[in-house]
Design an enzyme around this catalytic site. Sequence first.
Site, PDB file in Angstrom:
ATOM      1  N   ASP A 367      43.819  46.877  34.996  1.00  0.00           N
ATOM      2  CA  ASP A 367      43.868  46.275  36.178  1.00  0.00           C
ATOM      3  C   ASP A 367      44.623  47.085  37.162  1.00  0.00           C
ATOM      4  OD1 ASP A 367      44.053  43.971  38.388  1.00  0.00           O
ATOM      5  OD2 ASP A 367      42.443  43.389  36.889  1.00  0.00           O
ATOM      6  N   ASP A 368      45.072  46.429  38.209  1.00  0.00           N
ATOM      7  CA  ASP A 368      45.834  47.086  39.261  1.00  0.00           C
ATOM      8  C   ASP A 368      46.997  47.911  38.686  1.00  0.00           C
ATOM      9  OD1 ASP A 368      46.966  47.758  41.772  1.00  0.00           O
ATOM     10  OD2 ASP A 368      47.123  45.654  42.387  1.00  0.00           O
ATOM     11  N   ARG A 444      48.800  40.954  52.297  1.00  0.00           N
ATOM     12  CA  ARG A 444      49.406  41.688  50.811  1.00  0.00           C
ATOM     13  C   ARG A 444      49.936  42.878  51.245  1.00  0.00           C
ATOM     14  NH1 ARG A 444      46.767  42.998  45.141  1.00  0.00           N
ATOM     15  NH2 ARG A 444      48.309  41.539  43.676  1.00  0.00           N
ATOM     16  N   LYS A 477      36.047  46.754  37.891  1.00  0.00           N
ATOM     17  CA  LYS A 477      36.297  45.456  38.528  1.00  0.00           C
ATOM     18  C   LYS A 477      36.818  45.947  39.888  1.00  0.00           C
ATOM     19  CE  LYS A 477      39.775  41.612  38.475  1.00  0.00           C
ATOM     20  NZ  LYS A 477      41.044  41.093  37.808  1.00  0.00           N
ATOM     21  N   TRP A 478      36.108  45.636  41.112  1.00  0.00           N
ATOM     22  CA  TRP A 478      35.908  46.029  42.573  1.00  0.00           C
ATOM     23  C   TRP A 478      36.908  44.568  43.354  1.00  0.00           C
ATOM     24  CZ3 TRP A 478      31.868  49.161  45.122  1.00  0.00           C
ATOM     25  CH2 TRP A 478      32.157  49.184  46.654  1.00  0.00           C
ATOM     26  N   ASP A 479      38.076  44.779  43.432  1.00  0.00           N
ATOM     27  CA  ASP A 479      38.817  43.838  44.153  1.00  0.00           C
ATOM     28  C   ASP A 479      38.783  44.120  45.543  1.00  0.00           C
ATOM     29  OD1 ASP A 479      40.436  41.608  44.059  1.00  0.00           O
ATOM     30  OD2 ASP A 479      41.828  42.497  42.801  1.00  0.00           O
ATOM     31  N   ASN A 481      41.410  42.353  48.546  1.00  0.00           N
ATOM     32  CA  ASN A 481      42.391  41.172  48.379  1.00  0.00           C
ATOM     33  C   ASN A 481      43.087  40.803  50.028  1.00  0.00           C
ATOM     34  OD1 ASN A 481      43.145  40.487  45.806  1.00  0.00           O
ATOM     35  ND2 ASN A 481      43.519  42.793  45.415  1.00  0.00           N
ATOM     36  N   CYS A 527      35.225  40.885  42.837  1.00  0.00           N
ATOM     37  CA  CYS A 527      36.387  40.110  42.855  1.00  0.00           C
ATOM     38  C   CYS A 527      37.014  40.244  44.418  1.00  0.00           C
ATOM     39  CB  CYS A 527      37.320  40.810  41.974  1.00  0.00           C
ATOM     40  SG  CYS A 527      38.941  40.025  42.228  1.00  0.00           S
ATOM     41  N   ASP A 549      41.266  33.373  40.751  1.00  0.00           N
ATOM     42  CA  ASP A 549      42.745  33.600  40.098  1.00  0.00           C
ATOM     43  C   ASP A 549      43.308  32.723  39.312  1.00  0.00           C
ATOM     44  OD1 ASP A 549      42.747  36.539  40.791  1.00  0.00           O
ATOM     45  OD2 ASP A 549      44.157  36.079  42.616  1.00  0.00           O
TER      46      ASP A 549
HETATM   47  C1  DGJ Z   1      43.566  39.906  42.995  1.00  0.00           C
HETATM   48  C2  DGJ Z   1      42.505  39.675  41.203  1.00  0.00           C
HETATM   49  O1  DGJ Z   1      41.820  38.321  41.621  1.00  0.00           O
HETATM   50  C3  DGJ Z   1      43.353  39.589  40.151  1.00  0.00           C
HETATM   51  O2  DGJ Z   1      42.659  39.335  39.155  1.00  0.00           O
HETATM   52  C4  DGJ Z   1      44.039  41.009  40.078  1.00  0.00           C
HETATM   53  O3  DGJ Z   1      43.139  41.875  39.907  1.00  0.00           O
HETATM   54  C5  DGJ Z   1      44.901  41.455  41.199  1.00  0.00           C
HETATM   55  N1  DGJ Z   1      44.020  41.318  42.545  1.00  0.00           N
HETATM   56  C6  DGJ Z   1      45.522  42.777  41.202  1.00  0.00           C
HETATM   57  O4  DGJ Z   1      46.145  43.245  42.309  1.00  0.00           O
END
Ligand code: DGJ
Length: 742
Positions: A367-368, A444, A477-479, A481, A527, A549
């Site tokens: 992940d991140d 963020r 996984k393409w986030d 935020n 995501c 989340d």
């Molecule tokens: C938000 C995602 O929903 C989480 O699962 C994770 O990937 C974090 N971002 C990472 O910054």
Amino acid sequence: MGIVYHELSKTFHLYNEEISYLMIVLANGQLGQLYFGKRIHDREDFSDLLEIAPRAMAACPTLGDKTFSLEHIKLELPSYGTGDYRSPAVEIRQGNGSRLSDFQYQGHRIQAGKPGLLGLPATYVEAEQEAETLVVELKDAVTGILAEMSYTVFAQGGAVARSIRYVNEGSEPVYLERAMSLCLDLPDCEYEWLQLSGAWARERHVITRRLAMGVQSIGSLRGNSSHQHNPFLALKRPSATEQLGEVIGFSFIYSGNFLIQAEVDAHDSARVLVGLHPDTFSWKLGTGESFQTPEAVMAYSCQGLNGMSQTFHRLYQKRLARGYWRDRPRPILINNWEATFFDFTEEKLLQIAQKAKECGVEMFVLDDGWFGGRRHECAGLGDWVANEGVLPHGIAGLAERIEEMGMKFGLWFEPEMVNLDSDLYRSHPDWILETPERGRSHGRNQYVLDFSRLEVVDAIYGMMAKILREAKVSYIKWDMNRSITECYSQALPPERQGEVFHRYILGVYELYRRLTEEFPHVLFESCASGGGRFDPGMLYYAPQAWTSDDTDAVERMKIQYGTSMCYPISSIGSHVSVSPNHQVDRQTPLHTRANVAYFGTFGYELDLNKLSQEEIAEVKEQVSFMKEYRSLLQYGTFYRLKSPFEGNEMCWMAVSQDKKTAIVGWYRILNQVNARFTRIQLAGLAEDFCYENSQDGSKHYGDELMGFGLITSDVTAGEIPPGVAHSCDFESRIYVLKAVEE
Ligand code: DGJ
């Protein structure tokens, strides 16, 4: 399935075995709507279904005729200002300031199959006989704007897919100020409105209320479809249940700002509009240019909410999602986010992967935190190059080691974002969305890249594709935020700033298109801080989405129950995480966490090294259970049976195509004593099959399990002697039912 045009009565009849949709060319040349609902016989002339009456204070277009008023008629492309006072589906602003339009029938064409929508996600067919499409051409004579109204009816399922393409055939540019994709005028308002709404960590909760006079709406102005409101609406008859009764579902295949509204007028008719949110939309349409609206789907069911959901599930699973992974059982993965957050080394990741491998997990997802200067939230986004201080062998090296273990490797990206502390921002400070002379809001600690600019998409594509070419990456996984603020593109002229929100989403789709075309075997999971962009637009590119989340089993019951209203189980990203849960601090049994996550893509989001021997044994059983049954769970017919929004229990089930196997998930939130007896009437079984129950070996016919029900009562129905081990809070059970000889 078919589409008929009755020349004399000028009526269109779109139908299949489940539904009929009727439209008529009205006396004033506009396109009117007559009926959408259960399939009815075809007739030469449906014009007697047109309801008109002289009504006081009505504005009428034809002198001497007091009965024909646009305000009281069901319309396909209504505009404001010529007698219809309800919210319009289209608004065109001319250079002279006028906002009126009058779209009249010009012609139509009927074609086998379904054409694609350029640059936009949409439902599709694989063979021409799967669907038929009607395109009705309407024209506004004054501006010369042509509206191509597209309607597709599918051979199977009660859905109609709709969109509109506007073409400027006039001699002056105009501005499209409103371009809704769907207008449905319902003859009455005897419905309950059901929306999927919430917030971060409680997405897509089911909220219902009675449809009432006036305008009610949901929408997003955030740039993403949002945690707050999903682009979905169901209108159900008050008497309709999960299994029975009339329901019409509306879904918008789009990932940005949207509006879904219903307006009940003074005569109790209800106008439903679905489309791009007009508050943040304006599109300059120059001479010869065209604009394609996103697609909206409406689905009619007379078999309750489950009937509607099953129509969406089949359509979206098989004819919206695409590619290699569309029909394949999804890999069981372990994701390191909740195990480590930003605090990891290569060694630690390999330990997590190794333990997962021992348990039978098939994929490790990093992940991140693996790139640029990303050791915390304030740096690195935009620099998609491995941080070799953390990963000395780079992504290629780590992926290789994971593959050597016998697992697949997946990687997290957040392609649309940038931190100020990044090489990307330092080289291209003008690449973020921000309005001149105004402050800029962070979310963020990050900013949104201007994806309306192709050079930005090119640059991100270049970095991502390099990694995917060099390393064995099987999953992304393409986030995303944060939502968009100060939306303004430095690359567009002032009169085109109203286009930025939509152009941004077109840029996101373009990046997805390039990556999915170049790397067809990579599984994409979308995501947005959990489920902030869980929408049909994303499903076209990424067949699964991180649902929320919030990984707590109890919270997830509501989230996944709501999500299943529109989205197939194969799209619902669901993992077992640590207890006490990171988000709500609740302790739940390991088996309940898995029993909820089975109804989704399944995986783990914790460090399995921290589990006891007994727990590891349980995890191994869970993984092998999921491997055995994931095809059924993800691709079987899904039924909701008992809502977590209504009581202490929740129940859902999946049935295999041949009905020989069914899996029932039963969940009780709080423990009880001296409780009532409980049983659940199942659905979708074969009445004549005798099913063996995996919990106790009992045998019952399908008709009995659907009539009397499956008994779920347990020790809590009586007085529990002290010291006797019995059920606890957050109890759950999985019943596997298999057809056997009597
Ligand atoms: C938000 C995602 O929903 C989480 O699962 C994770 O990937 C974090 N971002 C990472 O910054």
